[in-house]
Design an enzyme around this catalytic site. Structure first.
Site, PDB file in Angstrom:
ATOM      1  N   LEU A   1       3.179 -11.602  -9.764  1.00 32.40           N
ATOM      2  CA  LEU A   1       3.626 -10.390  -9.095  1.00 32.40           C
ATOM      3  C   LEU A   1       2.487  -9.403  -9.319  1.00 32.40           C
ATOM      4  O   LEU A   1       2.129  -9.102 -10.457  1.00 32.40           O
ATOM      5  CB  LEU A   1       4.941  -9.897  -9.704  1.00 32.40           C
ATOM      6  N   ASP A   2       1.890  -8.952  -8.232  1.00 33.95           N
ATOM      7  CA  ASP A   2       0.707  -8.091  -8.309  1.00 33.95           C
ATOM      8  C   ASP A   2       0.879  -6.940  -9.291  1.00 33.95           C
ATOM      9  O   ASP A   2       1.981  -6.453  -9.499  1.00 33.95           O
ATOM     10  CB  ASP A   2       0.412  -7.464  -6.938  1.00 33.95           C
ATOM     11  N   LYS A   3      -0.252  -6.481  -9.820  1.00 35.46           N
ATOM     12  CA  LYS A   3      -0.253  -5.342 -10.742  1.00 35.46           C
ATOM     13  C   LYS A   3       0.437  -4.127 -10.125  1.00 35.46           C
ATOM     14  O   LYS A   3       1.175  -3.411 -10.792  1.00 35.46           O
ATOM     15  CB  LYS A   3      -1.702  -5.002 -11.116  1.00 35.46           C
TER      16      LYS A   3
ATOM     17  N   HIS B   1      -1.110 -11.526  -2.333  1.00 40.52           N
ATOM     18  CA  HIS B   1      -0.899 -10.223  -1.683  1.00 40.52           C
ATOM     19  C   HIS B   1      -0.279 -10.361  -0.291  1.00 40.52           C
ATOM     20  O   HIS B   1      -0.545  -9.561   0.608  1.00 40.52           O
ATOM     21  CB  HIS B   1      -2.215  -9.438  -1.582  1.00 40.52           C
TER      22      HIS B   1
END
Length: 189
Positions: free
Chosen positions: A54-56, A135
């Site tokens: 899960l992206d930053k 993303h």
């Protein structure tokens, strides 16, 4: 199910654990760089690893476990497990934008598709994916000229974020655990 761990002069039975965790924005799920906060360090579950990424800049549900058997079964696109996101956007979607997203878009030479798109209000949409390319949600929306201001994963298969707040977790047990394991093809857990 328990697994047997064998090390020289040492034997221990270890139970598999599955935890639903609300990853706050700014936390790294894999390979943190200097001064970045790692999910294993902040989650309160240092012995568990995150399933997937899960992206930053994203927040929400991620499953933590010590069961390596579930990784491919949960993450590989051929299994088509649903992941649902609620996304705040900077501009309402037009009919043309929605049509393009539903048809699928190409970004950086890669075809990106979604399973379902729902407009919740002019500034908020819900997207369900069955694949998880890097993303993906942000890239899809940027391809139609929309900027994501907040992205929250609210569901992975039958596991819902529910009432968890940022940084909180709950163990998957009972029917939720059995259902999760059955959905990924491990009926005996």
């Amino acid at each position: 199910e328990d697994i047997e761990i064998y090390e020289p002069g040492f034997r221990e039975k270890k139970a598999f654990e599955y935890v639903a965790y609300y990853k706050p924005r700014g936390i790294i799920t894999h390979t943190p760089q200097k001064k970045e906060q790692d999910i294993r360090a902040v989650s309160g579950h240092p012995d568990l690893f995150p399933l997937g990424r899960l992206d930053k800049d994203s927040e929400g549900l991620i499953v933590l476990t010590n069961d390596g058997r579930v990784t491919e079964r949960l993450l590989h696109p051929r299994f088509s497990h649903e992941k649902e996101y609620v996304i705040s956007i900077n501009t309402p979607l037009t009919g043309q934008m929605k049509d393009a997203l539903v048809r699928g878009v190409t970004s950086d030479g890669e075809r990106l598709t979604l399973k379902k798109l729902e407009v919740l209000d002019p500034a908020t949409i819900s997207i369900i994916l069955t694949e998880g390319k890097k993303h993906q949600v942000r890239r899809m929306l940027e391809s139609v000229g929309v900027h994501v201001t907040r992205l929250v994963r609210v569901r992975i298969m039958n596991i819902h974020l529910g009432s968890l707040k940022e940084g909180e977790s709950r163990e998957l047990k009972g029917p939720a655990r059995k259902s999760f394991l059955r959905e990924i093809g491990l009926p005996n857990g």
